[in-house]
Scaffold this motif. Structure first.
Motif, PDB file in Angstrom:
ATOM      1  N   VAL A 230      -2.416  -1.110   5.597  1.00 51.72           N
ATOM      2  CA  VAL A 230      -1.875  -2.379   6.124  1.00 51.72           C
ATOM      3  C   VAL A 230      -0.535  -2.692   5.445  1.00 51.72           C
ATOM      4  CG1 VAL A 230      -2.265  -4.862   6.310  1.00 51.72           C
ATOM      5  CG2 VAL A 230      -4.162  -3.284   6.678  1.00 51.72           C
ATOM      6  N   PHE A 231      -0.491  -2.448   4.152  1.00 55.46           N
ATOM      7  CA  PHE A 231       0.734  -2.708   3.381  1.00 55.46           C
ATOM      8  C   PHE A 231       1.856  -1.755   3.803  1.00 55.46           C
ATOM      9  CE2 PHE A 231       2.956  -2.029  -0.846  1.00 55.46           C
ATOM     10  CZ  PHE A 231       3.648  -3.221  -0.813  1.00 55.46           C
ATOM     11  N   GLY A 232       1.462  -0.530   4.116  1.00 55.63           N
ATOM     12  CA  GLY A 232       2.460   0.433   4.584  1.00 55.63           C
ATOM     13  C   GLY A 232       2.731   1.560   3.622  1.00 55.63           C
ATOM     14  N   SER A 233       2.001   1.611   2.511  1.00 51.74           N
ATOM     15  CA  SER A 233       2.277   2.669   1.535  1.00 51.74           C
ATOM     16  C   SER A 233       1.429   3.913   1.778  1.00 51.74           C
ATOM     17  CB  SER A 233       2.066   2.156   0.110  1.00 51.74           C
ATOM     18  OG  SER A 233       0.739   1.749  -0.072  1.00 51.74           O
ATOM     19  N   LEU A 234       0.495   3.849   2.708  1.00 52.53           N
ATOM     20  CA  LEU A 234      -0.325   5.015   3.048  1.00 52.53           C
ATOM     21  C   LEU A 234      -0.311   5.172   4.570  1.00 52.53           C
ATOM     22  CD1 LEU A 234      -2.423   7.169   2.008  1.00 52.53           C
ATOM     23  CD2 LEU A 234      -4.190   5.469   2.442  1.00 52.53           C
ATOM     24  N   ALA A 235      -0.118   6.398   4.998  1.00 53.45           N
ATOM     25  CA  ALA A 235      -0.065   6.653   6.452  1.00 53.45           C
ATOM     26  C   ALA A 235      -1.481   6.679   7.022  1.00 53.45           C
ATOM     27  CB  ALA A 235       0.625   7.977   6.713  1.00 53.45           C
ATOM     28  N   ALA A 236      -1.636   6.144   8.216  1.00 55.23           N
ATOM     29  CA  ALA A 236      -2.933   6.202   8.900  1.00 55.23           C
ATOM     30  C   ALA A 236      -2.818   7.167  10.070  1.00 55.23           C
ATOM     31  CB  ALA A 236      -3.294   4.814   9.411  1.00 55.23           C
ATOM     32  N   ASP A 237      -3.962   7.622  10.566  1.00 55.07           N
ATOM     33  CA  ASP A 237      -3.916   8.435  11.786  1.00 55.07           C
ATOM     34  C   ASP A 237      -3.510   7.541  12.960  1.00 55.07           C
ATOM     35  OD1 ASP A 237      -4.760  10.543  10.263  1.00 55.07           O
ATOM     36  OD2 ASP A 237      -6.883  10.161  10.629  1.00 55.07           O
ATOM     37  N   TYR A 238      -4.016   6.309  12.928  1.00 54.90           N
ATOM     38  CA  TYR A 238      -3.570   5.314  13.903  1.00 54.90           C
ATOM     39  C   TYR A 238      -3.771   3.927  13.307  1.00 54.90           C
ATOM     40  CZ  TYR A 238      -2.784   2.513  17.992  1.00 54.90           C
ATOM     41  OH  TYR A 238      -2.260   1.583  18.847  1.00 54.90           O
TER      42      TYR A 238
ATOM     43  N   HIS B  20      -3.109  -9.619  11.987  1.00 55.91           N
ATOM     44  CA  HIS B  20      -4.090  -8.982  12.851  1.00 55.91           C
ATOM     45  C   HIS B  20      -4.019  -7.471  12.624  1.00 55.91           C
ATOM     46  CE1 HIS B  20      -6.449  -8.490  16.573  1.00 55.91           C
ATOM     47  NE2 HIS B  20      -5.693  -7.435  16.775  1.00 55.91           N
ATOM     48  N   VAL B  21      -5.120  -6.908  12.194  1.00 58.59           N
ATOM     49  CA  VAL B  21      -5.172  -5.469  11.927  1.00 58.59           C
ATOM     50  C   VAL B  21      -6.260  -4.884  12.816  1.00 58.59           C
ATOM     51  CG1 VAL B  21      -5.603  -3.718  10.167  1.00 58.59           C
ATOM     52  CG2 VAL B  21      -4.486  -5.855   9.526  1.00 58.59           C
ATOM     53  N   ASP B  22      -5.913  -3.874  13.577  1.00 59.11           N
ATOM     54  CA  ASP B  22      -6.872  -3.367  14.569  1.00 59.11           C
ATOM     55  C   ASP B  22      -6.763  -1.850  14.686  1.00 59.11           C
ATOM     56  OD1 ASP B  22      -8.743  -3.406  16.502  1.00 59.11           O
ATOM     57  OD2 ASP B  22      -7.639  -4.690  17.900  1.00 59.11           O
ATOM     58  N   SER B  23      -7.880  -1.244  15.056  1.00 59.46           N
ATOM     59  CA  SER B  23      -7.932   0.197  15.392  1.00 59.46           C
ATOM     60  C   SER B  23      -7.368   1.089  14.288  1.00 59.46           C
ATOM     61  CB  SER B  23      -7.151   0.481  16.685  1.00 59.46           C
ATOM     62  OG  SER B  23      -7.545  -0.391  17.709  1.00 59.46           O
ATOM     63  N   VAL B  24      -7.673   0.752  13.041  1.00 62.83           N
ATOM     64  CA  VAL B  24      -7.167   1.586  11.944  1.00 62.83           C
ATOM     65  C   VAL B  24      -8.080   2.802  11.798  1.00 62.83           C
ATOM     66  CG1 VAL B  24      -6.615   1.708   9.486  1.00 62.83           C
ATOM     67  CG2 VAL B  24      -6.239  -0.416  10.737  1.00 62.83           C
ATOM     68  N   ARG B  25      -7.473   3.960  11.907  1.00 60.98           N
ATOM     69  CA  ARG B  25      -8.242   5.197  11.763  1.00 60.98           C
ATOM     70  C   ARG B  25      -7.585   6.076  10.718  1.00 60.98           C
ATOM     71  NH1 ARG B  25      -8.663   4.616  17.495  1.00 60.98           N
ATOM     72  NH2 ARG B  25      -6.950   6.040  17.926  1.00 60.98           N
ATOM     73  N   LYS B  26      -8.435   6.619   9.834  1.00 58.63           N
ATOM     74  CA  LYS B  26      -7.907   7.498   8.786  1.00 58.63           C
ATOM     75  C   LYS B  26      -8.953   8.556   8.445  1.00 58.63           C
ATOM     76  CE  LYS B  26      -5.305   8.697   5.181  1.00 58.63           C
ATOM     77  NZ  LYS B  26      -4.016   9.377   5.390  1.00 58.63           N
ATOM     78  N   LYS B  27      -8.523   9.796   8.470  1.00 62.07           N
ATOM     79  CA  LYS B  27      -9.391  10.903   8.076  1.00 62.07           C
ATOM     80  C   LYS B  27      -8.824  11.545   6.828  1.00 62.07           C
ATOM     81  CE  LYS B  27     -11.750  12.818  12.087  1.00 62.07           C
ATOM     82  NZ  LYS B  27     -11.825  13.954  12.998  1.00 62.07           N
ATOM     83  N   ILE B  28      -9.693  11.909   5.886  1.00 61.58           N
ATOM     84  CA  ILE B  28      -9.235  12.718   4.758  1.00 61.58           C
ATOM     85  C   ILE B  28     -10.017  14.021   4.850  1.00 61.58           C
ATOM     86  CG2 ILE B  28      -9.138  12.930   2.239  1.00 61.58           C
ATOM     87  CD1 ILE B  28      -8.643   9.956   2.076  1.00 61.58           C
ATOM     88  N   GLY B  29      -9.339  15.093   5.153  1.00 61.86           N
ATOM     89  CA  GLY B  29     -10.025  16.359   5.455  1.00 61.86           C
ATOM     90  C   GLY B  29     -10.830  16.167   6.739  1.00 61.86           C
TER      91      GLY B  29
END
Lengths: 236, 94
Positions: free
Chosen positions: A49-57, A5-14
């Motif tokens: 999801v894998f964990g190799s990139l950080a998300a904002d949330y 279950h993957v939820d509320s993934v937020r990522k900004k670049i710049g």
């Protein structure tokens, strides 16, 4: 039955928001096709999801247990990146025995297609052979979920068919999320389709919705293809 | 066991280039220090740089193989640096 279950993934670049409250789920035995144009954020989502990139949330759970940095639990989730990832200086047989449990490794090594490759190093393989081996290693691993990022990228049609067959034969115990620009093959394999667009995900019910949301063009080709893939449409 | 194998495969790639350059450097520094000390000292100093080039610059995608084994980048760097540090300590003691 395992559930990712993957939820509320937020990522900004710049200043640009590439993922905006993304939701996705997957269960054992299910193949979820993740479609989206280049730059839609599919690979970033996989890496988060894998964990190799950080998300904002992000909120990621397996069987209702929240997880962080999934790659630290190597039996939970494995990720096939777009580009080749096997160490080039090690023989395939050694890579398999390093990656898979003994019984699974033996099963994989018994497969006819891989036998001639076992004594070779990854650098000696063609692109198609290498992709087959990469998929084989992940499919025979202990991971409960696989994230396959463009498994058909840049390989000959013969290998595309073989990889599809390999995935179909070995998918029962695992849940799989698959992406690809080669959308026909992704749709053909998938039991469910999700479209990523403008940093969000949408569940797709039929191929016409892909036209409606601007992922595909309404063309005569689509009409013919829709008829040809009617079996797959039933599953959506 | 898989983790140890993974760490060994990761480190294996660094040995030949580090050792080759170390031997060349040791040959040039002959007369100042013993050749064995020169090789070991250069090797300990060079390995992190070979790691940097081989994995961070030349083949960063190979990291994903090790990530899938449960080895993070921090663990892999720690492995390289600790072997080098250990080698330097052993050299210092002898």
């Amino acid at each position: 039955m395992n559930r990712l279950h993957v939820d509320s993934v937020r990522k900004k670049i710049g200043d640009r928001s590439i993922l905006n409250d993304v939701f996705i789920s997957c269960q054992s035995g299910e193949i979820v096709g993740l479609l989206g144009r280049n730059g839609a954020g599919k690979s970033s989502l996989f890496k988060i999801v894998f964990g190799s990139l950080a998300a904002d949330y992000k909120f990621v759970s397996v069987n209702d247990r929240k997880t962080r940095g999934l790659y630290s639990s190597s039996d939970l989730i494995h990720y096939l990146p777009q580009h080749r990832f096997l160490p080039e200086h090690i023989k395939i047989a050694d890579l398999i025995s390093c990656f898979c449990r003994r019984d699974k490794a033996a099963l994989l090594m018994k497969q006819e297609w891989i036998q001639a490759l076992l004594i070779k190093k990854a650098k000696a393989l063609s692109t198609g052979e290498r992709r087959m081996v990469e998929c084989g290693i992940l499919l025979f691993s202990e991971a409960r979920f696989l994230l396959l990022d463009e498994p058909f990228n840049g390989i000959a049609p013969l290998y595309v068919d073989r990889i599809k067959e390999l995935i179909r034969q070995n998918i029962n115990e695992k849940g799989t999320v698959i992406t690809g620009q080669d959308y026909k093959n992704v749709i053909d394999l998938s039991s469910r389709i999700i479209l990523m667009q403008d940093g969000n995900t949408r569940e797709i019910k039929n191929l016409e919705e892909l036209v409606e949301y601007g992922y595909l063009r309404a063309s005569a080709d689509l009409g013919v293809w829709v008829t040809e893939t009617s079996n797959c449409l039933k599953n959506f | 066991m898989r983790i140890i194998k993974g760490l060994w495969y990761f480190y294996q790639k660094l040995i030949i280039p580090s050792l080759t350059i170390s031997v060349v450097l040791a040959l040039f520094s002959q007369g100042y220090v013993s050749i064995l000390f020169g090789i070991a000292f250069s090797y300990a100093i060079l390995t992190p740089f070979v790691h940097l080039y081989s994995y961070e610059i030349d083949s960063p995608q190979e990291y994903y193989f090790y990530y899938n084994l449960g080895l993070s980048k921090t663990t892999l760097w720690a492995n390289t640096l600790s072997i080098s540090t250990l080698l330097l300590i052993v050299l210092g003691l002898t």
